[in-house]
Design a protein around this motif. Structure first.
Motif, mmCIF file in Angstrom:
data_model
loop_
_atom_site.group_PDB
_atom_site.id
_atom_site.type_symbol
_atom_site.label_atom_id
_atom_site.label_comp_id
_atom_site.label_asym_id
_atom_site.label_seq_id
_atom_site.Cartn_x
_atom_site.Cartn_y
_atom_site.Cartn_z
ATOM 1 N N GLU A 196 24.369 -103.612 31.611
ATOM 2 C CA GLU A 196 24.084 -104.636 32.621
ATOM 3 C C GLU A 196 23.881 -103.919 33.943
ATOM 4 O O GLU A 196 24.729 -103.108 34.364
ATOM 5 N N THR A 226 26.437 -106.123 38.502
ATOM 6 C CA THR A 226 27.615 -106.852 38.025
ATOM 7 C C THR A 226 27.906 -108.081 38.894
ATOM 8 O O THR A 226 28.243 -109.147 38.387
ATOM 9 N N SER A 248 28.149 -112.846 34.591
ATOM 10 C CA SER A 248 27.313 -112.580 33.403
ATOM 11 C C SER A 248 27.967 -111.529 32.502
ATOM 12 O O SER A 248 27.779 -111.566 31.285
ATOM 13 N N THR A 249 28.761 -110.660 33.068
ATOM 14 C CA THR A 249 29.533 -109.695 32.279
ATOM 15 C C THR A 249 30.449 -110.443 31.308
ATOM 16 O O THR A 249 30.505 -110.133 30.121
ATOM 17 N N THR A 279 28.547 -101.945 32.666
ATOM 18 C CA THR A 279 27.950 -102.684 33.763
ATOM 19 C C THR A 279 28.005 -101.843 35.035
ATOM 20 O O THR A 279 29.018 -101.213 35.328
ATOM 21 N N PHE A 290 20.572 -106.152 30.420
ATOM 22 C CA PHE A 290 20.442 -107.316 31.299
ATOM 23 C C PHE A 290 20.188 -106.805 32.712
ATOM 24 O O PHE A 290 21.024 -106.090 33.279
#
Ligand SMILES: O=C(CSCCNC(=O)c1cc(-c2ccc(F)cc2)cc(O)c1O)c1ccc(O)c(O)c1
Ligand SMILES: [Mg+2]
Length: 214
Positions: free
Chosen positions: A64, A67, A72-73, A88, A139
């Motif tokens: 990711e 962060t 979303s993590t 992330t 992501f």
């Protein structure tokens, strides 16, 4: 001075969510950002698309970029199988500090490695530092003008394999025009746009899903 928006978001999680329950952490953040103060989480509308693309891939390794507070993590890590790993990357130390606490409150710290620094510096170190061969899922949710250069860097560092899925937030608002041009015109990607709304608003935004073809 007083508290920051991320710190107020953390307080709302500690007050309204149940420790160790990721869904309650997600709901507490969404409630706070919809009814108290807006924040740049991917949010509930786009979050449902993120969930379904993630479940389709069922990745062992996730990267990711961006962060922020860890919303979303938590959304991603809660759906990942035992033994899978999420790395992330966050540039802003104040964001990272809040994110660590929100990820821990959700009980997902064992799946998540949060690294502070710039994506451009850290991507070339992923293999040596974290023993990552490839990422199954990426992501992108950091600086919008970093999406394209960082994608090229991931390719050059051999961190994408045939079938790796990239999912990019905010391709409409604030927008990532360079990135869209790159993945939609490159023969190395199969891209698709998922129309949605900018988090907690009626404005249009969407996610771009791009499969690396190798
Ligand atoms: O903001 C950053 C860059 S990282 C966050 C990227 N994400 C966004 O910018 C982002 C923005 C929006 C959005 C914002 C205003 C609107 F009117 C509409 C949309 C929505 C998103 O979903 C996003 O992800 C940063 C600031 C300070 C630092 O000190 C640092 O280190 C970093
Ligand atoms: Mg975003």
């Amino acid at each position: 001075t007083g508290t920051s928006r991320p710190q107020r978001m953390l307080k709302a999680v500690q007050k309204n969510a149940t420790k160790g329950d990721p869904q309650s952490v997600i709901s507490a953040i969404d409630y706070y950002c919809r009814h108290k103060e807006w924040a740049m989480n991917v949010g509930d509308d786009k979050g449902l698309i993120l969930d379904s693309v993630l479940m389709e891939v069922n990745p062992s390794t996730v990267l990711e970029l961006g962060t922020y507070c860890g919303y979303s993590t938590v959304r991603i890590a809660r759906l990942m199988s035992p033994g899978s790993k999420l790395i992330t990357v966050e540039f802003n130390p104040a964001f990272a500090e809040v994110a660590r606490q929100i990820i821990a409150y959700a009980g997902l710290q064992d799946k998540v490695t949060l690294v502070e620094g710039s994506s451009g510096d850290l991507i070339p170190k992923m293999k040596e530092r974290f023993g990552i061969k490839y990422f199954d899922f990426v992501f992108l949710d950091h600086w919008k003008d970093s999406y394209a250069p960082d994608t090229k860097l991931l390719e050059d560092c051999g961190l994408l394999k045939k079938g790796t899925v990239l999912l990019a937030d905010n391709v409409i608002c604030p927008g990532a025009p360079e990135y869209l041009k790159y993945v939609r015109n490159s023969p190395r990607y199969e891209s698709r746009y998922y129309k949605s709304n900018l988090e907690y608003t009626k404005a249009e935004d969407g996610l771009e899903k791009s499969v690396f073809l190798g």
